[in-house]
Scaffold this active site. Structure first.
Site, short mmCIF file in Angstrom:
data_model
loop_
_atom_site.label_atom_id
_atom_site.label_comp_id
_atom_site.label_asym_id
_atom_site.label_seq_id
_atom_site.Cartn_x
_atom_site.Cartn_y
_atom_site.Cartn_z
N GLY A 119 4.89 -12.80 3.40
CA GLY A 119 3.60 -12.43 2.81
C GLY A 119 3.75 -12.16 1.32
O GLY A 119 3.10 -11.29 0.76
N GLY A 137 0.71 -12.10 -1.37
CA GLY A 137 -0.26 -11.01 -1.37
C GLY A 137 0.10 -10.01 -2.45
O GLY A 137 1.21 -10.02 -3.00
N ARG A 138 -0.82 -9.12 -2.76
CA ARG A 138 -0.59 -8.22 -3.89
C ARG A 138 0.54 -7.23 -3.63
O ARG A 138 1.34 -6.95 -4.53
CB ARG A 138 -1.90 -7.52 -4.26
CG ARG A 138 -2.89 -8.51 -4.86
CD ARG A 138 -4.26 -7.95 -5.11
NE ARG A 138 -4.29 -7.05 -6.26
CZ ARG A 138 -5.43 -6.64 -6.83
NH1 ARG A 138 -6.59 -7.05 -6.36
NH2 ARG A 138 -5.40 -5.81 -7.86
N GLY A 161 3.02 -7.81 -1.48
CA GLY A 161 4.22 -8.65 -1.41
C GLY A 161 4.76 -9.00 -2.78
O GLY A 161 5.97 -8.95 -3.02
N ARG A 210 -8.29 1.29 8.80
CA ARG A 210 -7.07 0.51 9.08
C ARG A 210 -7.08 -0.06 10.49
O ARG A 210 -6.56 -1.14 10.73
CB ARG A 210 -5.83 1.40 8.86
CG ARG A 210 -5.55 1.72 7.40
CD ARG A 210 -4.32 2.62 7.26
NE ARG A 210 -4.04 2.93 5.87
CZ ARG A 210 -4.57 3.94 5.20
NH1 ARG A 210 -5.43 4.74 5.81
NH2 ARG A 210 -4.26 4.17 3.94
N ASN A 225 -0.95 -3.24 7.86
CA ASN A 225 -1.78 -2.19 8.48
C ASN A 225 -2.53 -2.70 9.71
O ASN A 225 -2.82 -3.89 9.79
CB ASN A 225 -2.79 -1.66 7.46
CG ASN A 225 -2.20 -0.57 6.60
OD1 ASN A 225 -1.52 0.33 7.11
ND2 ASN A 225 -2.44 -0.64 5.30
N HIS A 273 -0.44 7.07 9.65
CA HIS A 273 -0.80 6.64 8.29
C HIS A 273 -2.29 6.35 8.32
O HIS A 273 -2.73 5.23 8.56
CB HIS A 273 0.00 5.40 7.89
CG HIS A 273 -0.39 4.86 6.54
ND1 HIS A 273 -0.36 5.63 5.40
CD2 HIS A 273 -0.82 3.63 6.16
CE1 HIS A 273 -0.76 4.89 4.37
NE2 HIS A 273 -1.05 3.68 4.81
#
Length: 325
Positions: A7, A10-11, A13, A90, A122, A177
């Protein structure tokens, strides 16, 4: 040692890749993306190479869209999944991301059977359980980012309130979380002094103005607050992930709060993944560290266990039809 990130476009990652590339213990960093994102992945590696050259860092950077290239990884970080929006809980992500994490966990077990899996996707507590079951790994080698970032956020907020260095604040968040996280205020200390003493003595004038309820809400809503403004969390998760990865690679045996399978170590809770303090070393989790809780904290921790267990059961029932074990 080799670390792979699934991943990587992604931001979270991308930010994690840059953090880990600067760590001396990471010798090879392999970035894995979806095939349709491969060109972006190549671009990330090229851009990162320039940045690392400017800093005088030498690390072998690799990229691909083929999961078999996790082969030889000491740690595989899973950041892949549908991103959360500011108005999304989430748990809303659980079914979509459950399929993604389950498929990757199976492939990791096939191509990197000796690796450690760190789950970031998540809802992380549920996804950690999914990765554990679908990889078939021992629980010591599959765990999630959990409450490590939440603990860092609480430390940061308290340090800023009392105007002390963040290293002087010793506190921890456990549980889910998410909304059922449990800040362990009863065992929190600043400069070695239990925080409850600040109510009786004038150590810092700010104590009486410290609003615990608002601070907890601030920690719970931190992710949504950032996402609503910039679209995603990046740097906080990335540095928290880097903490965990380097702790393992350097065999530091630090006590960090990650999401792990409970097997009766705390309050007799079993068969659910929750954020609790563990000792981390080169082989992963070396043991769960017992925690002291007051009555309210214990009650919230039990509620967290019940909520996460219910969410996990729903996802596992769904996956049992989609991807039978």
């Amino acid at each position: 040692m080799k670390v792979s990130i699934i991943g990587s476009t992604g931001r979270v990652g991308r930010a994690t890749a840059l953090c880990l590339a600067e760590e001396e213990a990471v010798k090879t960093l392999h970035l894995i993306s979806r095939r349709e994102s491969l060109e972006q992945n190549i671009g990330e590696v090229l851009d990162m190479s320039d940045a690392l050259a400017a800093k005088g860092v030498s690390v072998k950077l690799e990229n691909s869209a083929d999961i078999e290239n996790v082969h030889g990884s000491r740690i595989v970080v899973i950041t892949a999944g549908v991103p959360r929006t500011a108005d999304m809980d989430r748990d809303d992500l659980a079914f979509q991301n459950g399929v993604i994490v389950a498929e990757y966990a199976r492939q990791i077990a096939r191509f990197a059977p000796d690796s450690i899996i760190l789950v970031v996707t998540n809802p992380v507590d549920v996804m950690t359980y999914v990765a554990l079951k679908y990889s078939g790994f021992h629980p010591s080698r599959v765990f999630g980012l959990g409450n490590h970032l939440d603990s860092l956020r609480l430390k940061n907020y308290m340090a800023r309130h009392f105007n002390v260095h963040v290293s002087e604040v010793h506190t921890r968040v456990i549980g889910q979380h998410g909304p059922y996280m449990v800040p362990l205020i009863s065992s929190t200390s600043i400069g070695g002094i239990p925080i409850e003493h600040y109510a009786r003595r004038d150590y810092f004038s700010g104590y009486r103005r410290f609003d615990l309820k608002k601070t907890i809400e601030k920690v719970i809503n931190a992710g949504s607050n950032i996402i609503s403004r910039k679209g995603a969390t990046e740097y906080g998760p990335a540095f928290a992930i880097s903490n965990i990865v380097t702790t393992i690679l350097n065999d530091e045996r630090r006590i960090l709060t990650v999401s792990t399978l409970m097997e009766g170590e705390i309050d007799g809770i079993r068969d659910v993944c929750l954020g609790v303090p563990v000792k981390l070393g080169k082989n992963g989790i070396e043991g769960v560290v017992p925690v002291l809780m007051d009555r309210d904290e214990r009650e919230t921790f039990r509620e967290a266990a019940s909520h996460v267990r219910n969410s996990t059961m729903k996802v596992m029932e769904f996956l049992d039809e989609e991807l039978p074990l």
